[in-house]
Design a protein around this motif. Structure first.
Motif, PDB file in Angstrom:
ATOM      1  N   LEU A  79      25.462 -18.678 -33.614  1.00 42.15           N
ATOM      2  CA  LEU A  79      25.341 -17.922 -32.331  1.00 42.15           C
ATOM      3  C   LEU A  79      23.918 -18.279 -32.324  1.00 42.15           C
ATOM      4  O   LEU A  79      23.946 -18.411 -30.719  1.00 42.15           O
ATOM      5  CB  LEU A  79      26.046 -16.527 -32.060  1.00 42.15           C
ATOM      6  N   GLU A 121      25.303  -9.559 -26.274  1.00 44.65           N
ATOM      7  CA  GLU A 121      26.161  -9.782 -26.458  1.00 44.65           C
ATOM      8  C   GLU A 121      26.212 -10.349 -28.417  1.00 44.65           C
ATOM      9  O   GLU A 121      27.919  -9.967 -28.721  1.00 44.65           O
ATOM     10  CB  GLU A 121      27.070  -9.951 -26.078  1.00 44.65           C
ATOM     11  N   ILE A 122      25.366 -10.969 -28.351  1.00 46.78           N
ATOM     12  CA  ILE A 122      25.633 -11.825 -30.057  1.00 46.78           C
ATOM     13  C   ILE A 122      25.261 -10.387 -30.501  1.00 46.78           C
ATOM     14  O   ILE A 122      25.588 -10.032 -32.274  1.00 46.78           O
ATOM     15  CB  ILE A 122      23.921 -12.776 -29.867  1.00 46.78           C
ATOM     16  N   TYR A 174      19.667  -4.328 -39.482  1.00 48.72           N
ATOM     17  CA  TYR A 174      20.763  -2.918 -38.661  1.00 48.72           C
ATOM     18  C   TYR A 174      19.953  -2.369 -37.010  1.00 48.72           C
ATOM     19  O   TYR A 174      20.294  -2.238 -36.363  1.00 48.72           O
ATOM     20  CB  TYR A 174      20.827  -1.984 -39.426  1.00 48.72           C
ATOM     21  N   ALA A 212      25.980  -7.179 -30.785  1.00 47.34           N
ATOM     22  CA  ALA A 212      27.006  -6.361 -30.324  1.00 47.34           C
ATOM     23  C   ALA A 212      27.818  -6.414 -31.280  1.00 47.34           C
ATOM     24  O   ALA A 212      28.230  -6.012 -32.170  1.00 47.34           O
ATOM     25  CB  ALA A 212      27.603  -5.647 -29.252  1.00 47.34           C
ATOM     26  N   LYS A 213      28.384  -8.094 -31.676  1.00 47.82           N
ATOM     27  CA  LYS A 213      28.745  -8.223 -32.345  1.00 47.82           C
ATOM     28  C   LYS A 213      28.459  -8.510 -34.169  1.00 47.82           C
ATOM     29  O   LYS A 213      28.989  -7.980 -34.883  1.00 47.82           O
ATOM     30  CB  LYS A 213      28.553 -10.232 -32.510  1.00 47.82           C
ATOM     31  N   GLY A 214      27.198  -9.104 -34.084  1.00 45.75           N
ATOM     32  CA  GLY A 214      26.406  -8.736 -35.496  1.00 45.75           C
ATOM     33  C   GLY A 214      26.178  -7.561 -36.142  1.00 45.75           C
ATOM     34  O   GLY A 214      26.417  -7.300 -36.999  1.00 45.75           O
ATOM     35  N   LYS A 228      28.131  -5.084 -35.565  1.00 45.76           N
ATOM     36  CA  LYS A 228      29.276  -4.441 -36.474  1.00 45.76           C
ATOM     37  C   LYS A 228      29.494  -4.638 -37.598  1.00 45.76           C
ATOM     38  O   LYS A 228      29.769  -3.858 -38.914  1.00 45.76           O
ATOM     39  CB  LYS A 228      30.669  -4.602 -35.716  1.00 45.76           C
ATOM     40  N   GLU A 229      28.812  -6.683 -37.789  1.00 48.37           N
ATOM     41  CA  GLU A 229      28.634  -6.974 -39.364  1.00 48.37           C
ATOM     42  C   GLU A 229      28.093  -6.144 -40.526  1.00 48.37           C
ATOM     43  O   GLU A 229      27.878  -5.721 -41.936  1.00 48.37           O
ATOM     44  CB  GLU A 229      28.760  -8.301 -38.973  1.00 48.37           C
ATOM     45  N   ASP A 279      28.781 -13.887 -42.842  1.00 48.63           N
ATOM     46  CA  ASP A 279      28.750 -13.239 -41.753  1.00 48.63           C
ATOM     47  C   ASP A 279      27.481 -13.556 -41.156  1.00 48.63           C
ATOM     48  O   ASP A 279      27.183 -14.121 -40.212  1.00 48.63           O
ATOM     49  CB  ASP A 279      28.642 -12.002 -41.680  1.00 48.63           C
ATOM     50  N   THR A 292      26.613  -3.147 -40.567  1.00 47.01           N
ATOM     51  CA  THR A 292      27.225  -2.139 -40.556  1.00 47.01           C
ATOM     52  C   THR A 292      26.987  -1.990 -42.270  1.00 47.01           C
ATOM     53  O   THR A 292      26.549  -1.136 -42.921  1.00 47.01           O
ATOM     54  CB  THR A 292      27.886  -1.614 -39.321  1.00 47.01           C
ATOM     55  N   GLY A 325      27.942 -17.242 -39.959  1.00 48.78           N
ATOM     56  CA  GLY A 325      28.148 -16.980 -38.428  1.00 48.78           C
ATOM     57  C   GLY A 325      27.343 -16.504 -37.420  1.00 48.78           C
ATOM     58  O   GLY A 325      27.010 -17.547 -36.129  1.00 48.78           O
ATOM     59  N   GLN A 326      26.591 -15.455 -37.269  1.00 49.43           N
ATOM     60  CA  GLN A 326      25.214 -14.962 -36.057  1.00 49.43           C
ATOM     61  C   GLN A 326      24.480 -15.947 -36.183  1.00 49.43           C
ATOM     62  O   GLN A 326      23.896 -16.579 -35.356  1.00 49.43           O
ATOM     63  CB  GLN A 326      24.949 -13.947 -37.153  1.00 49.43           C
TER      64      GLN A 326
END
Lengths: 171, 252
Positions: free
Chosen positions: B54, B125-126, B109, B128-130, B132-133, B47, B135, B50-51
């Motif tokens: 981005l 947007e990055i 977080y 918001a995606k991150g 979720k992960e 995760d 959390t 991946g972040q």
């Protein structure tokens, strides 16, 4: 071939995409999972928008390739697959059909809608979710780990049939 | 309009935190105390990597010199890295790894939650995606702090030692310099000082439940955000960057 296709053919394209399996969970298609966000024409080029389930999901690039290969095999040669980050993918987009297929495959589908998911600060205080065993349907299950074979899944075990199983986490 | 070099710097910090912690966690792959933990640590690492892609791709775009996430990750030297010191600290034992993760996750977080309201849509947007992960990362690392803190005498001792050792690296998380202040002025990011209270509230509540004692506030080790790192970063980079340094432009 693309020249002769029109708006109504997008339904056909979606039907074809409904046959493209997710590389990690082949029981469900990229349509079932809600990864395909949009299919549209840009002049005579077909554009398929996909969204990653997780930022680092290694399947995302494979999915893009699989989609391209599947549509080329159907004779579409002018197409592009674009990646869309926002709004972020949510398990709420998994179709009812997708949820049934997951369960039949042995993966418990997400147990709540993300709209209801509390922030972690509230989550710590509430009772854990009841996850139903996809095999024997018992609710007497335990979480083994928050992460399973892929980031999108957690590991559980059933205390009745004693089988371990994956749970598709709400995100 | 924010100065693009300040924005570049800010994005590097976000990306480097995720990159270095992701790399640290990936060092556990094949060495964890249990298979489930091996998978979990690798998934959290994934995760974060991946972040990283981005954030660093966006950094490269903002910089406008044709660098992408790969160039930025593999071809910068230690002094050009902008991660906080906390994430480069050694893995130690499993308690040290989970304590580091918890202290970082709680902050990460809160930070991402603020960044989802950034006026820069790309940052929002990055984030918001991150978010979720992260959390899930926080839920898991907090569980481990509880389990080890309120576990056996030995696990308690190790978790307490880990919190004591890492505490001096947490002060840096809440400091703002001119780059951060520029972001606050333009509505792009939060004032880090405002994250301190909610962070401390969560950490304190968790420590109490885990029967752990938080160290007294004291001297904070700082410098990572400005490129002044502990001796550990060089070793991380030697490992992380070896292939691109030895075989420039290698791809597979």
């Amino acid at each position: 071939m693309a020249d002769s296709l029109t708006q109504s053919d997008l339904d056909q394209v979606k039907a074809w995409l409904g046959e493209v399996p997710d590389p990690e969970v082949p029981a469900v298609s990229v349509m079932d999972l809600g990864i395909v966000r949009d299919v549209r024409w840009d002049d005579d080029e077909l554009v398929v928008s996909i969204t990653p389930t997780y930022s680092g999901c290694p399947a995302t690039s494979v999915i893009a390739l699989d989609i391209e290969a599947a549509l080329r095999a159907k004779g579409l040669d002018r197409l592009r697959v674009e990646r869309r980050l926002s709004p972020p993918w949510t398990t709420d987009w998994i179709s009812p059909e997708g949820r049934r297929k997951l369960e039949a495959y042995g993966i418990a589908p997400p147990a709540e809608s993300v709209g209801d998911t509390p922030s972690p600060f509230d989550r710590f205080l509430r009772k854990p979710l009841v996850i139903t065993c996809p095999r024997c349907k018992s609710e007497n299950t335990d979480r083994v780990s928050e992460f399973g074979s892929t980031p999108c899944k957690a590991q559980y075990r059933c205390r009745d049939c004693l089988e371990p199983f994956d749970y598709f986490k709400c995100i | 309009m924010v100065d693009s070099s300040a924005l570049f710097e800010y994005l590097l910090r976000l990306g480097d935190n995720a990159l270095i912690l992701g790399h640290r966690l990936s060092e556990w792959c094949g060495h964890s105390p249990a298979l489930e933990e091996d998978l979990a640590l690798s998934n959290v690492a994934l995760d974060l990597i991946g972040q990283t892609q981005l954030w660093l791709n966006l950094a490269g775009e903002v910089e406008g010199r044709g660098r992408n996430a790969d160039n930025l990750a593999y071809l910068r030297d230690a002094r050009d890295f902008r991660n906080v010191l906390l994430v480069e600290q050694p893995n130690g034992d499993f308690a040290a790894t989970m304590a580091r993760q918890f202290l970082f996750d709680a902050w990460h977080y809160l930070l991402l939650r603020e960044l989802t309201g950034s006026k820069d849509a790309r940052i929002a947007e990055i984030a918001a995606k991150g978010l979720k992960e992260v959390t899930y990362h926080l839920e898991r690392s907090r569980d481990w702090v509880l389990r080890l803190g309120d576990g056996t005498e030995e696990s308690h001792r190790r978790m307490q030692a880990a919190i004591d050792d890492l505490w001096m690296y947490t002060g840096e998380l809440f400091e703002s310099d001119e780059v951060d202040q520029a972001m606050v002025r333009e509505g792009l990011g939060p004032d880090f000082a405002t994250l301190h209270e909610p962070w401390l509230g969560l950490v304190r509540a968790t420590a109490e439940e885990a029967t752990l004692t938080l160290p007294q506030p004291g001297w904070a080790q700082r410098g990572g955000k400005r490129g002044l790192h502990s001796e550990h970063l060089g070793y991380i980079l030697a490992d992380l960057q070896f292939l691109q340094r030895a075989y420039p432009n290698a791809t597979w």
